[in-house]
Design a protein around this motif. Sequence first.
Motif, PDB file in Angstrom:
ATOM      1  N   UNK A 274      22.334  50.552  28.224  1.00  0.00           N
ATOM      2  CA  UNK A 274      23.653  51.032  27.819  1.00  0.00           C
ATOM      3  C   UNK A 274      24.320  50.089  26.829  1.00  0.00           C
ATOM      4  N   UNK A 275      24.029  48.796  26.911  1.00  0.00           N
ATOM      5  CA  UNK A 275      24.725  47.809  26.089  1.00  0.00           C
ATOM      6  C   UNK A 275      23.947  47.356  24.859  1.00  0.00           C
ATOM      7  N   UNK A 276      22.614  47.438  24.891  1.00  0.00           N
ATOM      8  CA  UNK A 276      21.809  46.848  23.813  1.00  0.00           C
ATOM      9  C   UNK A 276      22.257  47.308  22.418  1.00  0.00           C
ATOM     10  N   UNK A 283      21.936  39.572  15.012  1.00  0.00           N
ATOM     11  CA  UNK A 283      20.656  39.024  15.461  1.00  0.00           C
ATOM     12  C   UNK A 283      20.807  38.050  16.614  1.00  0.00           C
ATOM     13  N   UNK A 284      21.788  37.135  16.524  1.00  0.00           N
ATOM     14  CA  UNK A 284      21.912  36.118  17.563  1.00  0.00           C
ATOM     15  C   UNK A 284      22.329  36.731  18.898  1.00  0.00           C
ATOM     16  N   UNK A 285      23.128  37.813  18.843  1.00  0.00           N
ATOM     17  CA  UNK A 285      23.533  38.477  20.077  1.00  0.00           C
ATOM     18  C   UNK A 285      22.396  39.308  20.650  1.00  0.00           C
ATOM     19  N   UNK A 294      23.082  35.982  27.064  1.00  0.00           N
ATOM     20  CA  UNK A 294      24.215  36.614  26.401  1.00  0.00           C
ATOM     21  C   UNK A 294      25.537  35.990  26.846  1.00  0.00           C
ATOM     22  N   UNK A 295      25.584  35.499  28.098  1.00  0.00           N
ATOM     23  CA  UNK A 295      26.791  34.854  28.594  1.00  0.00           C
ATOM     24  C   UNK A 295      27.145  33.585  27.838  1.00  0.00           C
ATOM     25  N   UNK A 296      26.144  32.988  27.175  1.00  0.00           N
ATOM     26  CA  UNK A 296      26.415  31.784  26.381  1.00  0.00           C
ATOM     27  C   UNK A 296      26.958  32.124  25.000  1.00  0.00           C
TER      28      UNK A 296
END
Length: 384
Positions: A274-276, A283-285, A294-296
């Motif tokens: 759902x989020x991708x 790119x970095x995300x 992703x939390x970082x």
Amino acid sequence: MSHSAILRSLQTIVPDTELRQDEVRDVFAAQPDLGRLAQRIVTASFNGSGIDTRYTVLDELSLISDAESPQFYDRASGALLSPATKVRNEIYVREAWKLYVDAARRSLESDPDITAADITHVITVSCTGFYAPGPDYEIVRALGLADSVQRYHLGFMGCYASVPALRAASQFCAADPDAVVLVVSVELCTLHLRSSEDPDMIVATSLFADGAAAGLVTARKFVSAVPGFALDRFHTGIIPEGKKDMAWMIGDEGFEMILSTAVPQLIGDHIFDALRPLYADRAELATAFDDGTIGEQIAHWAIHPGGRSILDRVEERLGLSEQQLGPARKVLRQYGNMSSATVLFVLRRILEQEGARDGDRVAAMAFGPGLTAEAALLTVVAPT
């Protein structure tokens, strides 16, 4: 668009009547028509909700009111009543417009630059009542907005509706660089609570509350540096396996929430799909999303607290820290689930109480009927 629209002057309000979760639990558990299993489910649902207090427009539910003709709670007998949908909606008509106008006025009055004359669009959001001319009309007349203001109402979409409201507002701003959009969400969920032996209904009863939020969305440049959020990107995801597990229907005795215990698992199983797409063009995300970091990359997470177990599953699956889910858990604990207004409460808390800094990324996400996942990628704008 060359410049992201900015959500600014976000304001939130709740009605005056406070409900203490333990007191409401005891009233619901004591209903004479409940069997032992239902009583145990009531106790477990309320105790495990992650909620301490909620708010309602229904003075009767304060448990100290002595209404002469009670419609929802007869204090003398301790019985919860079940008025017809028409009665519930009439209370919505009587009470909702005050919250719409109050929230909208507070948002305007808190903004140092934007005035009523600047507003070009009004978007109202609600899934807990209907009437026409509706809240969009009430806001225009009460705040002295121009009669020509474009008005839109997003109705009966459920808990995720404030995210598409913000997306629509940003699209209006992309189409018209001078647009200033007033977005207002009001939900009176407690109008539809009632005693039941149905486990889904019991879970809903333990969660839902009343609240309102409003903000201004614009890409215009004003004199003052005002904190807010740049609305960078939106995405809608559907988890079709959950269609039957989260729904919102109209019954003879109020609106009926279907919220099965399978929802947290479904969200956990499908949240990556759902989020991708939200991160696909960065790119970095995208890399961080796939490798579990992703939390970082995204500091703040404005997750709609549909319930404690949903937050638990999101935190676990995305590898987020306890602190990152803190704003959502704190809003849930203090206010309960106010349907579409809730994610705006979480965003306001992130901006004002969670140490958000200029340039911080924020991921917002809300879930609703379908099972639909609405997500947004934002950036904190916090001029120093």
